[in-house]
Design a protein around this motif. Structure first.
Motif, short mmCIF file in Angstrom:
data_model
loop_
_atom_site.label_atom_id
_atom_site.label_comp_id
_atom_site.label_asym_id
_atom_site.label_seq_id
_atom_site.Cartn_x
_atom_site.Cartn_y
_atom_site.Cartn_z
N ASN A 116 0.81 -1.22 0.00
CA ASN A 116 0.00 0.00 0.00
C ASN A 116 0.84 1.26 0.00
N VAL A 117 1.87 1.32 0.83
CA VAL A 117 2.71 2.52 0.90
C VAL A 117 3.44 2.73 -0.43
N SER A 118 3.94 1.67 -1.02
CA SER A 118 4.63 1.80 -2.30
C SER A 118 3.68 2.24 -3.40
N SER A 119 2.50 1.67 -3.44
CA SER A 119 1.52 2.03 -4.47
C SER A 119 1.08 3.48 -4.33
N ILE A 120 0.83 3.92 -3.12
CA ILE A 120 0.45 5.31 -2.90
C ILE A 120 1.61 6.24 -3.25
N GLY A 121 2.84 5.84 -2.95
CA GLY A 121 4.01 6.63 -3.32
C GLY A 121 4.16 6.76 -4.83
N ILE A 122 3.87 5.69 -5.56
CA ILE A 122 3.94 5.75 -7.02
C ILE A 122 2.91 6.73 -7.55
N ILE A 123 1.71 6.68 -7.03
CA ILE A 123 0.65 7.59 -7.48
C ILE A 123 1.00 9.04 -7.12
N ILE A 124 1.54 9.26 -5.93
CA ILE A 124 1.93 10.62 -5.55
C ILE A 124 3.03 11.14 -6.46
N SER A 125 4.00 10.30 -6.79
CA SER A 125 5.06 10.75 -7.70
C SER A 125 4.50 11.04 -9.09
#
Length: 151
Positions: A116-125
């Motif tokens: 979840n944290v990685s996926s949200i980080g990808i979307i934020i980037s």
């Protein structure tokens, strides 16, 4: 209850971020958003039992590696910084999927937290990269109009 709220919030963030990238982003952002949405769709279809359990695990891992390769290509071809962050986070997701496939003992909470944290980080980037590309195009567009008007 919390994981359901996080799941819905993450899905809404993903859809909003990809819609933002598809509508206002440059070529790099549109490619990334399209690839992310397609991989998300195919992995969701694989996880809801369209395939047997063993095959769906390998399908999801293959989709994550495919998305990693697409992000690596964007890093290579783009002058933006955001694909580097997206690639690093996607590498973390692909490594996590690989560890799951080889049956490495990882707790369920750690698995979903990293995912979840990685996926949200990808979307934020992706959102930050889209905003940056949008602003660059706005500045270039306004300077072109100003040069023609005042020269």
């Amino acid at each position: 209850m919390f994981t359901t709220i996080t799941g819905w919030a993450g899905a809404l963030l993903m859809l909003a971020g990809c819609t933002f990238a598809l509508s206002l982003g440059g070529k790099t952002e549109k490619i990334a958003a399209t690839a992310y949405l397609l991989c998300w769709l195919f992995s969701t279809l694989a996880r809801i039992s369209l395939l047997d359990q063993e095959l769906s695990i390998f399908t999801v891992m293959l989709l994550d590696v495919t998305l990693l390769i697409i992000f690596l290509t964007l890093v290579w071809k783009s002058s933006s910084n955001w694909p580097v962050w997206a690639t690093a986070l996607q590498l973390l997701v692909a490594t996590l999927q690989f560890l799951y496939v080889i049956d490495f003992k990882i707790t369920v909470s750690a698995y979903y937290t990293i995912l979840n944290v990685s996926s949200i980080g990808i979307i934020i980037s992706l959102i930050v990269g889209t905003f940056s590309a949008w602003q660059e195009r706005a500045v270039i567009g306004s300077s072109r109009n100003d040069i023609g008007r005042y020269s």
